[in-house]
Scaffold this motif. Structure first.
Motif, mmCIF file in Angstrom:
data_model
loop_
_atom_site.group_PDB
_atom_site.id
_atom_site.type_symbol
_atom_site.label_atom_id
_atom_site.label_comp_id
_atom_site.label_asym_id
_atom_site.label_seq_id
_atom_site.Cartn_x
_atom_site.Cartn_y
_atom_site.Cartn_z
ATOM 1 N N VAL A 103 -141.392 -15.309 -39.745
ATOM 2 C CA VAL A 103 -142.500 -16.178 -40.150
ATOM 3 C C VAL A 103 -142.311 -16.593 -41.609
ATOM 4 O O VAL A 103 -142.459 -17.774 -41.953
ATOM 5 N N LEU A 104 -141.955 -15.640 -42.461
ATOM 6 C CA LEU A 104 -141.705 -15.942 -43.869
ATOM 7 C C LEU A 104 -140.556 -16.931 -44.024
ATOM 8 O O LEU A 104 -140.635 -17.874 -44.815
ATOM 9 N N LEU A 105 -139.499 -16.758 -43.240
ATOM 10 C CA LEU A 105 -138.362 -17.675 -43.278
ATOM 11 C C LEU A 105 -138.803 -19.097 -42.914
ATOM 12 O O LEU A 105 -138.429 -20.062 -43.583
ATOM 13 N N PHE A 106 -139.617 -19.227 -41.882
ATOM 14 C CA PHE A 106 -140.111 -20.542 -41.482
ATOM 15 C C PHE A 106 -140.952 -21.179 -42.590
ATOM 16 O O PHE A 106 -140.745 -22.351 -42.954
ATOM 17 N N VAL A 107 -141.889 -20.423 -43.145
ATOM 18 C CA VAL A 107 -142.793 -20.950 -44.175
ATOM 19 C C VAL A 107 -142.017 -21.379 -45.421
ATOM 20 O O VAL A 107 -142.228 -22.463 -45.961
ATOM 21 N N VAL A 108 -141.106 -20.530 -45.886
ATOM 22 C CA VAL A 108 -140.357 -20.849 -47.100
ATOM 23 C C VAL A 108 -139.377 -22.000 -46.849
ATOM 24 O O VAL A 108 -139.130 -22.809 -47.740
ATOM 25 N N THR A 109 -138.845 -22.111 -45.647
ATOM 26 C CA THR A 109 -137.976 -23.246 -45.317
ATOM 27 C C THR A 109 -138.754 -24.559 -45.382
ATOM 28 O O THR A 109 -138.280 -25.543 -45.966
ATOM 29 N N GLN A 111 -141.474 -25.065 -47.104
ATOM 30 C CA GLN A 111 -141.783 -25.238 -48.518
ATOM 31 C C GLN A 111 -140.588 -25.819 -49.271
ATOM 32 O O GLN A 111 -140.733 -26.700 -50.123
ATOM 33 N N THR A 112 -139.388 -25.357 -48.958
ATOM 34 C CA THR A 112 -138.171 -25.841 -49.610
ATOM 35 C C THR A 112 -137.935 -27.316 -49.295
ATOM 36 O O THR A 112 -137.554 -28.090 -50.173
#
Length: 178
Positions: A103-109, A111-112
């Motif tokens: 989930v964190l990977l999806f959110v930060v991706t 955001q990037t």
């Protein structure tokens, strides 16, 4: 023997990438502290200021935030709520962490991707600092690189959670080997 050596080489390369990103985050903490210290010193004792110190300060703080996200993303050292995690076994803990990291990977991706649009738009609009008319897009780009680094570190953490849980160093993840 060859496979073990190649796996060791890959792991050490990943560890070098992780260490480099964490050192860069630490350098940005030092730059922000130095900027604040010098600005206060000049203002207090010499009644002067660094040209564009406000602009530099806010842009360096933005850079620090994104590189800080990168530094904390791999170690899992950020604030967490472990009410469910502490009451389940090691296997369930691992899968909770895998899910949370995905989930964190999806959110930060996401955001990037959106932050890249901000960097591009700042470049196109030719946004400059107030005093010295320095382009601000390179500062935004450095912050974006911190976000890219966060995505990279979260991907490495996800890979290690799934395939190499023993490679994670913190005590939090040591429970997977029980």
């Amino acid at each position: 023997m060859q496979i073990v050596w190649e796996a060791s080489l890959k792991q050490s390369f990943m560890d070098r990438v992780i260490d480099t990103i964490e050192w860069l985050a630490a350098i940005f903490v030092g730059l922000v502290a130095l900027d604040i210290f010098v600005s206060v010193l000049l203002r207090k004792f010499f009644n002067t200021s660094i040209p564009d110190s406000y602009d530099f300060g806010r842009m360096l703080l933005g850079i620090l935030i994104f590189w800080g996200i990168a530094a904390t993303s791999y170690r899992g050292g950020h604030i967490t709520v472990d009410l469910v995690w502490t009451n389940v076994g090691p296997r369930a803990r691992r899968w909770i962490d895998v899910f949370a990291t995905l989930v964190l990977l999806f959110v930060v991706t996401v955001q990037t991707i959106t932050l890249f649009d901000k960097v591009r738009q700042t470049y196109i609009d030719n946004v400059l600092t107030y005093d010295m008319n320095i382009p601000t897009w390179p500062f935004f780009a450095i912050g974006w690189l911190g976000d890219v680094s966060a995505v990279l570190l979260i991907a490495i953490r996800t890979y290690r959670l799934v395939f190499q849980p023993e490679a994670l160093e913190d005590k939090h993840d040591a429970n997977y080997n029980e």
